[in-house]
Design an enzyme around this catalytic site. Sequence first.
Site, PDB file in Angstrom:
ATOM      1  N   LYS A  22       0.861  -1.187   0.000  1.00  0.00           N
ATOM      2  CA  LYS A  22       0.000   0.000   0.000  1.00  0.00           C
ATOM      3  C   LYS A  22       0.894   1.232   0.000  1.00  0.00           C
ATOM      4  O   LYS A  22       1.838   1.306   0.792  1.00  0.00           O
ATOM      5  CB  LYS A  22      -0.871   0.009   1.269  1.00  0.00           C
ATOM      6  CG  LYS A  22      -2.093   0.898   1.168  1.00  0.00           C
ATOM      7  CD  LYS A  22      -3.129   0.308   0.231  1.00  0.00           C
ATOM      8  CE  LYS A  22      -4.526   0.759   0.535  1.00  0.00           C
ATOM      9  NZ  LYS A  22      -5.494   0.062  -0.338  1.00  0.00           N
ATOM     10  N   THR A  27      -4.150  -5.189   0.810  1.00  0.00           N
ATOM     11  CA  THR A  27      -3.463  -3.903   1.020  1.00  0.00           C
ATOM     12  C   THR A  27      -4.311  -3.004   1.923  1.00  0.00           C
ATOM     13  O   THR A  27      -3.776  -2.142   2.613  1.00  0.00           O
ATOM     14  CB  THR A  27      -3.137  -3.201  -0.315  1.00  0.00           C
ATOM     15  OG1 THR A  27      -4.347  -2.775  -0.928  1.00  0.00           O
ATOM     16  CG2 THR A  27      -2.349  -4.094  -1.244  1.00  0.00           C
ATOM     17  N   ARG A  80      28.840  32.097  -9.913  1.00  0.00           N
ATOM     18  CA  ARG A  80      27.485  31.769 -10.397  1.00  0.00           C
ATOM     19  C   ARG A  80      26.582  31.488  -9.200  1.00  0.00           C
ATOM     20  O   ARG A  80      27.048  31.309  -8.074  1.00  0.00           O
ATOM     21  CB  ARG A  80      27.526  30.542 -11.324  1.00  0.00           C
ATOM     22  CG  ARG A  80      27.963  29.266 -10.622  1.00  0.00           C
ATOM     23  CD  ARG A  80      27.878  28.019 -11.504  1.00  0.00           C
ATOM     24  NE  ARG A  80      28.230  26.823 -10.743  1.00  0.00           N
ATOM     25  CZ  ARG A  80      28.135  25.593 -11.186  1.00  0.00           C
ATOM     26  NH1 ARG A  80      27.715  25.349 -12.422  1.00  0.00           N
ATOM     27  NH2 ARG A  80      28.452  24.564 -10.434  1.00  0.00           N
ATOM     28  N   GLN A 139      29.536  18.448  -7.899  1.00  0.00           N
ATOM     29  CA  GLN A 139      30.139  17.161  -7.534  1.00  0.00           C
ATOM     30  C   GLN A 139      31.063  17.313  -6.326  1.00  0.00           C
ATOM     31  O   GLN A 139      31.010  16.537  -5.370  1.00  0.00           O
ATOM     32  CB  GLN A 139      30.936  16.591  -8.726  1.00  0.00           C
ATOM     33  CG  GLN A 139      30.101  16.032  -9.856  1.00  0.00           C
ATOM     34  CD  GLN A 139      29.706  17.048 -10.933  1.00  0.00           C
ATOM     35  OE1 GLN A 139      29.571  18.232 -10.661  1.00  0.00           O
ATOM     36  NE2 GLN A 139      29.496  16.574 -12.152  1.00  0.00           N
ATOM     37  N   HIS A 199      19.496  25.368 -12.310  1.00  0.00           N
ATOM     38  CA  HIS A 199      20.208  26.469 -12.949  1.00  0.00           C
ATOM     39  C   HIS A 199      19.454  27.793 -12.861  1.00  0.00           C
ATOM     40  O   HIS A 199      18.230  27.839 -13.024  1.00  0.00           O
ATOM     41  CB  HIS A 199      20.431  26.153 -14.431  1.00  0.00           C
ATOM     42  CG  HIS A 199      21.058  24.812 -14.674  1.00  0.00           C
ATOM     43  ND1 HIS A 199      22.348  24.510 -14.315  1.00  0.00           N
ATOM     44  CD2 HIS A 199      20.564  23.674 -15.239  1.00  0.00           C
ATOM     45  CE1 HIS A 199      22.623  23.261 -14.642  1.00  0.00           C
ATOM     46  NE2 HIS A 199      21.552  22.726 -15.199  1.00  0.00           N
TER      47      HIS A 199
HETATM   48  O1  LIG Z   1      28.645  21.791 -11.019  1.00  0.00           O
HETATM   49  C1  LIG Z   1      28.402  21.445 -12.190  1.00  0.00           C
HETATM   50  N1  LIG Z   1      28.634  20.153 -12.585  1.00  0.00           N
HETATM   51  C2  LIG Z   1      28.382  19.720 -13.851  1.00  0.00           C
HETATM   52  O2  LIG Z   1      28.604  18.518 -14.192  1.00  0.00           O
HETATM   53  C3  LIG Z   1      27.860  20.664 -14.761  1.00  0.00           C
HETATM   54  N2  LIG Z   1      27.501  20.589 -16.063  1.00  0.00           N
HETATM   55  C4  LIG Z   1      27.040  21.809 -16.428  1.00  0.00           C
HETATM   56  O3  LIG Z   1      26.613  22.120 -17.572  1.00  0.00           O
HETATM   57  N3  LIG Z   1      27.125  22.675 -15.380  1.00  0.00           N
HETATM   58  C5  LIG Z   1      27.637  21.995 -14.323  1.00  0.00           C
HETATM   59  N4  LIG Z   1      27.896  22.353 -13.051  1.00  0.00           N
END
Ligand SMILES: O=c1[nH]c(=O)c2[nH]c(=O)[nH]c2[nH]1
Length: 282
Positions: free
Chosen positions: A12, A57, A175, A218, A246
Amino acid sequence: MSIKITEQSYGKARVCLSYIKRNENRHDFVQLTANVALAGDFNVAYSAGDNSPVIPTDTMKNTVYAIARKQGVDSIEAFARNLASHFYDSFEHVSTATISIEESLWNRIEIDSNKHDHAFVGGGSEQNTCTATASAEGVQLSSGLKGLQVLKTTQSGFEGFLQDDFTTLKPTDDRIFATTITADWTCQKPEGDWSKTRTKIRQMLLDVFATQYSPSVQKTLYEMADAVLAACPEIGQISLNMPNQHHLLADIEKLSLQNENDIFVPTPEPFGVISATISREV
Ligand SMILES: O=c1[nH]c(=O)c2[nH]c(=O)[nH]c2[nH]1
């Protein structure tokens, strides 16, 4: 033609529960959504239409309310564990019972710095999460959070990336970095204080996000996981999912205006998808 079932489970989804724990005039409040999934010896229901082993369920839904009444909801982790154990222990033909829970946050309203006894304010998009799986190996628990929305207006860049014929992205060292964090972790101590651990992990995630320059989503994800694993010995591993939400520079040059890195278009789609699981090296 002969066929066979290679995998099955049923359950469920999205059983909603609100729970008041009354300590005299002071009330705790929990609002959660639980998913129940069972695996086991149910093949005849599929292959022969034999419903005799099928726990409806609808009964699973009722069980969520019954266990809340009988055992309370001390934490979502304790509740998930109680539910998973109930289904695994009660039915011999159930081999795995998985309970996943999302908790919507209600924080006490503060009046003159005093936290109110029974009035709460909503916590926005953020939720606490956990999953308990009961099987022959015992109960495995993981804990987490989702919907933790963060943004910073500088101290983030993305440079030195691979270039090919299709690359148009400009490198930048200034950014907007916006993401909505989902985190899941496993606790090595099964009887830990889940709530204290979650509060600590959440603060570590926010500290690293706010205070460290980000050369990429990352790297920031990795630094967050590193900080959590260093600060919380009880955590074995952490998975983080951090979409890159973005905010693109608006093209106002065609309006004969110069963009001084302050006019952006928030772009919900498409978004970058960045996730990793980080664990201790043994
Ligand atoms: O921090 C980022 N990692 C990416 O893998 C990536 N790819 C992207 O177009 N912008 C960013 N920014």
